[in-house]
Design an enzyme around this catalytic site. Structure first.
Site, mmCIF file in Angstrom:
data_model
loop_
_atom_site.group_PDB
_atom_site.id
_atom_site.type_symbol
_atom_site.label_atom_id
_atom_site.label_comp_id
_atom_site.label_asym_id
_atom_site.label_seq_id
_atom_site.Cartn_x
_atom_site.Cartn_y
_atom_site.Cartn_z
ATOM 1 N N SER A 132 -76.570 -33.711 73.254
ATOM 2 C CA SER A 132 -77.721 -34.242 73.974
ATOM 3 C C SER A 132 -78.410 -35.304 73.116
ATOM 4 O O SER A 132 -77.787 -36.280 72.741
ATOM 5 C CB SER A 132 -78.658 -33.096 74.367
ATOM 6 N N GLU B 164 -73.566 -32.021 84.348
ATOM 7 C CA GLU B 164 -74.593 -32.332 83.358
ATOM 8 C C GLU B 164 -76.003 -32.386 83.948
ATOM 9 O O GLU B 164 -76.984 -32.067 83.274
ATOM 10 C CB GLU B 164 -74.281 -33.673 82.680
ATOM 11 N N HIS C 7 -75.392 -28.687 81.379
ATOM 12 C CA HIS C 7 -75.746 -29.301 80.110
ATOM 13 C C HIS C 7 -76.000 -28.194 79.086
ATOM 14 O O HIS C 7 -76.699 -27.226 79.374
ATOM 15 C CB HIS C 7 -77.011 -30.131 80.316
#
Length: 571
Positions: free
Chosen positions: A231, A355, A475
């Site tokens: 991330s 995601e 995610h």
């Protein structure tokens, strides 16, 4: 950056905490930490360090852990907003055992004394930790330098969420994890030498230099350093790949779900300065004179800055790395397209299948939460949300985005409609920028050691507790496998499929750190992302799935990334 992004970060952080509240009791029950069993004293360039020994549930693997080593002077007072400076030498033996301070971050995330992470925030937070296998070896071990995520707003290495013990122990590598400044403390920019921006990246750089200079004393190879992150950590990794300041400091890089050439990844000087003045106004600091503005902001308490930054979220105040700067000399999109990065570096990059779903659900929980019973969600709802989001993101044709993502979804497919909102968000912010970065890097790379992946297996328990139902492989789900939760919690929380996938991922990541190639993944050869230098094809990636289902896939991202998004975000 915008009002909508920060609530997402906060919500995700809270969701992660909920997960680890549930698993913590089981984790501690399984993992025996021998607090009285000290690790060997290491003599670094700053002084001597004493760590401790921990024993993993897996094969009774033992590690030496050196936790909370200071690497930079406390960035307080006149040093606030400035690039960090190396820590001074100390006398005696530093006791590297136990959590230290997290860097100052969102006060909306209040420790409740149940979360297994540090409860203390401070500007004095420049620490790193070293994890190494205790087994004696003549080999200098490869080093993996971990940069945590959290939207440049939250996160700390002193958390069970980012415990790299299994990666180090099973992968037989040394892992170094670095704390770095966040939010205004790490990314405030004032177009002035007293606040040049990117302080958080300079922290990561200083920690990387510390690692290069000292890791051999821990048994590591300073010429075999791999930087990796997820991330915002991955966005940081890509920033280091573009920066002239990091030349020669690492050999390999792993990017997991994020890159600097994205809306979330960096800002222009103009936008960054605008946000700094917004924060100054919230602190009641005049913006007429930059020097006086910064003096006022340095005199403010850390708590006041955090509070003012929270206030600023309501008008889009999210501070991120700034490009066209010393650290990131050019607009990242132009730099990547022109091959202006460290071409000698070997790269592994990838994304998860879904995601964007957790982000979209965090922004619109009353419509997109997977826990809603019998959701009344229509095509008109989906179209409105997508057009609203991409109007905010200043995409010229938000209606075209909605039409693209909804064209093959039935009106009666409520989960499909909700998933389309998440897919649009995730493809724009994370998936396609990452694919564009990896493909382009491969085309310019000095070697053919560039590898891509697409994680499509959902763990039995997600990295985000509320990632259930239609939300898919979310995610941060990659971190569940990489940090070995299915190994530690085998048969209690996670399935045998999860267990073996965790082993396979740890082996692939550590192989890449050791050899520059991930090798075979559960018996399948992981091929480079481009078959030849002259290839015009889209990224070839390994579809990471349970054993027997993984496969190399070609041109998977062409319909969405190449045919739809490239002309909008990578030109």
């Amino acid at each position: 950056m915008n009002i909508f992004f920060l609530p997402v970060i906060i919500t995700i952080k809270i969701m992660m905490m909920k997960l680890f509240q549930i698993t913590f009791v089981v984790f501690i029950f399984c993992q025996s930490i021998l607090a009285d069993d000290q690790a060997p004293i290491v003599d670094t360039k700053n002084g001597k360090i004493r760590g401790y020994t921990t024993t993993l549930q897996y094969n009774d693997v033992k590690l030496f852990v050196y936790e909370g080593i200071p690497y930079g002077k406390p960035p307080v007072g006149e040093r606030r907003f400035l690039p960090s400076e190396p820590i001074d030498k100390w006398d005696g033996i530093y006791n590297a055992h136990g959590y230290r301070n997290a860097c100052m971050h969102s006060m909306l995330i209040v420790p409740d004394n149940e979360i297994p992470e540090t409860k203390h925030q401070s500007e004095d937070c420049l620490f790193l930790s070293v994890y190494r296998p205790a087994k004696k070896t003549d080999e200098k071990l490869p080093v993996m330098y971990w940069i945590h995520g959290g939207g440049f707003e939250t996160g700390t290495i002193f958390s069970i969420a980012y415990d790299p013990s299994y990666l180090a122990g099973v992968g037989n590598v040394i892992v170094v994890a670095v704390n770095y400044r966040l939010a205004a403390f790490g990314f405030l920019y004032a177009d002035d030498e007293d606040a040049p921006g990117n302080a958080g990246l300079y922290d990561q750089l200083l920690g990387l230099k510390w690692t290069r200079d000292n890791i051999e004393q821990f048994g590591g190879d300073p010429d075999q350093i791999t930087i990796f992150g997820e991330s915002a950590g991955s966005m940081s990794v890509s920033s280091h790949l573009l920066s002239p300041l990091t030349k020669g400091l690492f050999k390999r890089a792993i990017m997991q779900s994020g890159t600097v050439n994205s809306w979330m990844g960096s800002n222009s000087k103009t936008e960054s300065l605008k946000k700094t003045k917004m924060l100054a106004n919230a602190l009641h600091c005049s913006t007429d004179d930059v020097k006086q503005m910064l003096k006022c902001m340095r005199n403010a308490s850390a708590e006041a800055i955090v509070e003012s930054n929270k206030y600023g979220r309501n008008v889009g105040l999210v501070l991120t790395p700034v490009h066209d700067s010393e650290y990131i000399p050019k607009n990242p999109i132009e730099a990547v397209k022109n091959g202006e990065f460290h071409r000698e570096i070997e790269l592994l990059f990838g994304v998860n299948r879904n995601e964007g779903t957790v982000f979209a659900a965090a922004i619109f929980p009353k419509l997109l939460s997977p826990t809603i019973k019998n959701p009344q969600f229509t095509r008109m709802h989906a179209q409105t949300l997508i057009e609203l989001l991409f109007g905010i993101f200043k995409i010229s044709d938000p209606k075209a985005v909605a039409e693209f993502y909804l064209k093959n979804v039935s009106d009666s497919d409520v989960d499909g409609l909700r998933g389309a909102v998440g897919a649009a968000f995730g493809d724009y912010h994370l998936t396609c920028p990452s694919i564009f970065f990896g493909e382009t890097f491969a085309k310019h790379s000095d070697s053919n050691n560039v590898f891509g992946y697409h994680l499509v297996h959902k763990p039995s328990m997600s990295g985000l507790l509320e990632c259930v139902g239609y939300m898919g492989v979310c995610h941060a789900d990659d971190l569940v496998f990489l940090f070995g939760f299915p190994i530690e919690l085998r048969g209690t929380v996670y399935s045998e499929e999860d267990y073996y996938l965790s082993l396979d991922m740890i082996n692939a990541w550590s192989n890449f750190a050791r050899y520059g190639q991930p090798g075979k993944f559960a018996g399948m050869e992981w091929q480079p992302t481009l078959p030849t230098k002259s290839s015009n094809s889209s990224a070839r990636v390994l579809q990471i799935d349970v054993r027997g289902k993984q496969q190399m896939i070609d041109n998977h991202f062409v319909p969405v990334c190449e045919n739809f998004w490239r002309q909008r975000i990578f030109v």
